[in-house]
Scaffold this motif. Structure first.
Motif, PDB file in Angstrom:
ATOM      1  N   THR A  85      14.025 -37.851   3.769  1.00  0.00           N
ATOM      2  CA  THR A  85      13.597 -36.566   2.806  1.00  0.00           C
ATOM      3  C   THR A  85      12.604 -35.762   3.296  1.00  0.00           C
ATOM      4  N   ASN A 122      13.645 -31.485  -3.863  1.00  0.00           N
ATOM      5  CA  ASN A 122      14.505 -32.385  -2.757  1.00  0.00           C
ATOM      6  C   ASN A 122      13.438 -33.901  -3.180  1.00  0.00           C
ATOM      7  N   LEU A 127      15.372 -37.117  -3.474  1.00  0.00           N
ATOM      8  CA  LEU A 127      14.224 -39.020  -3.590  1.00  0.00           C
ATOM      9  C   LEU A 127      15.058 -40.101  -3.734  1.00  0.00           C
TER      10      LEU A 127
END
Length: 229
Positions: free
Chosen positions: A66, A173, A178
């Motif tokens: 990530t 994210n 994630l």
């Protein structure tokens, strides 16, 4: 010019180039290589520390992935904004890994503390970390808001804009990319049931603990009264 100087130095005649163009431009010759080296070291350090303290290789790998994707998105956004690589952008690029690890790390830790299927563990992770992560993103933007009023356009363009974009990407994210990776690739954790009922930090766990404490105190009080009688 630098190649000619190196060749002369190799033949025993130390040579180096002087002049204003070299002072201003030579730093950019190897800037990309140093940037990639710094990024690689930062990612490796985050991965090693995550595995050491989390004890979960798969989740630490997903978290590091990530961070890498977050860095790729940041580089693309800055390139679309017309920013050219310089010392300020290299600093923001390397620092983005440390900033993004805070958001991704909090969510991953909450995910690891839950029990049950990946979906149940995600429910607990969102309930525990979504609000703090949002508050962190807002406070970061407010903290750097004064840079937007700097007198020099360079400061606004190469310090304020990258930090705002970085903060938005970190939060997005951490709560979108994630969780999707964890849902698809993370292994179920033994325990089953709803995640909130399996962790002492949750409301249900605290209520059960409080009920047990009250029962214990009630039993002690009853036995004491019986003894006095």
């Amino acid at each position: 010019v630098q190649a000619a100087c190196d060749a002369a130095t190799a033949r025993g005649l130390p040579s180096y180039a002087l002049g204003l163009p070299f002072y201003r431009c030579e730093r950019y010759v190897h800037l990309r290589a140093w940037c990639l080296r710094g990024v690689a070291v930062a990612l490796a350090a985050v991965f090693a520390v995550s595995v050491l303290f989390m004890g979960a290789l798969r989740e630490a790998s997903l978290m590091t992935l990530t961070l890498l994707l977050n860095l790729t998105q940041l580089s693309g956004c800055l390139a679309m904004a017309g920013m050219k690589i310089n010392g300020a952008l290299v600093m923001a690029t390397v620092a983005s890994i440390g900033c993004a690890s805070e958001y991704a790390g909090h969510f991953t830790i909450a995910f690891l503390q839950a029990r049950g299927s990946p979906a149940e563990r995600l429910d607990f992770a969102f309930a525990r970390s979504l609000h703090p992560l949002f508050d962190s993103a807002c406070s970061t933007v407010l903290g750097i808001a004064m840079i937007a009023f700097a007198a020099f356009p360079f400061v606004v363009k190469y310090f304020f804009v990258p930090m705002v974009v970085l903060t938005v990407l970190n939060f997005a994210n951490a709560v979108l990319l994630l969780p999707a990776l964890l849902l698809l690739l993370a292994a179920p954790k033994p325990g089953g049931g709803e995640a909130g009922k399996r962790t002492p930090e949750s409301g249900a766990g605290r209520a059960a603990a409080g009920h047990g404490v009250k029962a214990a105190w009630g039993g002690d009080a009853a036995s004491s009264a019986h003894t006095c009688r």
